[in-house]
Write a protein that holds these residues in place. Structure first.
Motif, mmCIF file in Angstrom:
data_model
loop_
_atom_site.group_PDB
_atom_site.id
_atom_site.type_symbol
_atom_site.label_atom_id
_atom_site.label_comp_id
_atom_site.label_asym_id
_atom_site.label_seq_id
_atom_site.Cartn_x
_atom_site.Cartn_y
_atom_site.Cartn_z
ATOM 1 N N VAL A 188 19.440 -17.815 9.269
ATOM 2 C CA VAL A 188 20.444 -18.729 8.697
ATOM 3 C C VAL A 188 20.988 -19.604 9.829
ATOM 4 O O VAL A 188 20.659 -19.387 10.990
ATOM 5 C CB VAL A 188 21.619 -17.946 8.050
ATOM 6 N N ARG A 191 19.024 -24.234 -8.032
ATOM 7 C CA ARG A 191 18.106 -24.697 -6.970
ATOM 8 C C ARG A 191 16.838 -23.856 -6.914
ATOM 9 O O ARG A 191 15.749 -24.348 -6.622
ATOM 10 C CB ARG A 191 18.843 -24.654 -5.621
ATOM 11 N N HIS A 192 16.961 -22.581 -7.185
ATOM 12 C CA HIS A 192 15.806 -21.680 -7.097
ATOM 13 C C HIS A 192 14.734 -21.975 -8.148
ATOM 14 O O HIS A 192 13.610 -21.484 -8.028
ATOM 15 C CB HIS A 192 16.261 -20.217 -7.207
ATOM 16 N N SER A 225 12.909 -19.842 -1.351
ATOM 17 C CA SER A 225 13.951 -18.814 -1.535
ATOM 18 C C SER A 225 13.248 -17.545 -1.989
ATOM 19 O O SER A 225 12.905 -17.410 -3.166
ATOM 20 C CB SER A 225 14.957 -19.263 -2.595
ATOM 21 N N SER A 271 10.300 -22.148 7.406
ATOM 22 C CA SER A 271 11.294 -22.236 6.333
ATOM 23 C C SER A 271 11.354 -23.642 5.761
ATOM 24 O O SER A 271 11.068 -24.634 6.459
ATOM 25 C CB SER A 271 12.672 -21.869 6.888
ATOM 26 N N PHE A 282 22.542 -25.546 3.284
ATOM 27 C CA PHE A 282 22.261 -25.779 4.710
ATOM 28 C C PHE A 282 22.398 -27.273 5.021
ATOM 29 O O PHE A 282 22.783 -27.650 6.114
ATOM 30 C CB PHE A 282 20.844 -25.328 5.082
ATOM 31 N N TYR A 334 18.914 -24.196 12.725
ATOM 32 C CA TYR A 334 17.967 -23.191 12.225
ATOM 33 C C TYR A 334 16.671 -23.874 11.772
ATOM 34 O O TYR A 334 15.565 -23.471 12.180
ATOM 35 C CB TYR A 334 18.620 -22.395 11.080
HETATM 36 C C1 15L Z 1 15.949 -19.602 4.386
HETATM 37 O O1 15L Z 1 15.231 -20.029 5.301
HETATM 38 C C2 15L Z 1 16.905 -18.498 4.635
HETATM 39 O O2 15L Z 1 16.428 -17.567 5.584
HETATM 40 C C3 15L Z 1 17.314 -17.790 3.363
HETATM 41 O O3 15L Z 1 18.461 -17.032 3.638
HETATM 42 C C4 15L Z 1 17.582 -18.779 2.221
HETATM 43 O O4 15L Z 1 18.699 -19.551 2.503
HETATM 44 C C5 15L Z 1 16.393 -19.680 2.012
HETATM 45 O O5 15L Z 1 15.978 -20.286 3.207
HETATM 46 C C6 15L Z 1 16.659 -20.784 0.977
HETATM 47 O O6 15L Z 1 16.554 -21.958 1.312
HETATM 48 O O7 15L Z 1 16.996 -20.433 -0.158
#
Ligand code: 15L
Length: 269
Positions: free
Chosen positions: A75, A173-174, A164, A110, A255, A135
């Motif tokens: 994170v 969002r997911h 995610s 990520s 983020f 990150y």
């Molecule tokens: C990530 O990279 C994180 O590690 C995780 O905690 C989530 O925030 C994920 O992305 C996301 O974007 O949902």
């Protein structure tokens, strides 16, 4: 049988992988970080310690064919922590991979490497990076490191740009970013078994109807997701959206809105 090393085995995704790989009888050695952990099966090989230390990564990678590198800060955190865990430890892991003839690394990248794209854009594997914080920036760096070690030292790398990764999607969002656990395990199987991958980047995402990311070009991995967040759409869209307006605007969600100071884009328009 291939010998597999898993770093970050005490983490959220690492513990899912550790359990599943052990259940399949995989020849696994796990790095669990600084806190002691009990073996899950008799004789399980567990390595404790800081991956920035040469002796620790040497113990982890001796005799290993494939490193699944899921260790690191996951994170947004202050830069010194990210530099230690995501930059320095990754270099130590690749250097140990060189010393021990490890053939392949699976690098947990990520979606935050591209989190500043608006949700209206659809991205292929060749999109430019648009990190949404330090990150995400560390994942850009990690992907480039994988490229370097393939080009210069012949160590294969699969960078999995994880969306995610959760048992089930939890928020609107997911519907676009979800990477189901069943798909994750199939993905990792392919990362272990696929022949001659060289260097590649792949979106770590399920077969979501509303996905923003297209894996065209990564067919040689043989990843064929079967989970789809759409199954949960009615329920998720009826519930609250935890993201503010800026978080809903960008693919990186919260983020992207964290510490956002541009004043030509406001979160209420
Ligand atoms: C990530 O990279 C994180 O590690 C995780 O905690 C989530 O925030 C994920 O992305 C996301 O974007 O949902």
């Amino acid at each position: 049988m291939k010998k597999i090393a898993l770093s970050g085995a005490g983490g959220q995704l690492g513990s899912v992988l550790r359990r599943a790989l052990l259940a399949r009888g995989c020849a696994l050695r796990s790095a669990v970080g600084l806190n002691p952990m009990a073996p899950l099966v008799d004789g399980e090989e567990l390595i404790q310690g800081d991956l920035c230390e040469r002796a620790v990564v040497d113990r982890l990678l001796e005799g290993v064919d494939v490193l699944i590198h899921f260790a690191g800060t996951s994170v947004e955190r202050p830069l010194p922590e990210i530099i230690d865990n995501n930059l320095r430890a990754l270099v130590e892991a690749y250097e140990a991979a060189r010393r021990h003839g490890v053939r392949r690394v699976v690098f947990a990248s990520s979606n935050h490497a591209i989190g500043m794209y608006p949700v209206t854009e659809r991205l292929g594997l060749d999109c430019e990076f648009r990190p949404d914080g330090f990150y995400g920036l560390s994942k850009v760096w990690g992907e480039a490191l994988g490229r370097l070690y393939w080009d210069k030292h012949g160590i294969e790398t699969i960078c999995v740009r994880i969306g995610s990764c959760l048992e089930r999607p939890l928020e609107p969002r997911h519907l676009s970013t979800w990477f189901g656990h069943r798909d994750l395990l199939h993905f990792i199987d392919r990362c272990i078994e696929a022949p001659d991958v060289g260097f590649m980047v792949v979106w770590g995402v399920s077969a979501n109807t509303r996905s923003w990311w297209d894996n065209k070009g990564a067919e040689r991995l043989g990843y064929q997701p079967t989970q789809n967040a759409e199954t949960y759409a009615a329920e998720l869209l009826a519930g609250p959206n935890p993201l503010d307006a800026l978080g809903q605007r960008y693919q990186g969600g919260s983020f992207a809105s964290h510490d956002f100071t541009r004043n030509d884009i406001r979160d209420d328009n």
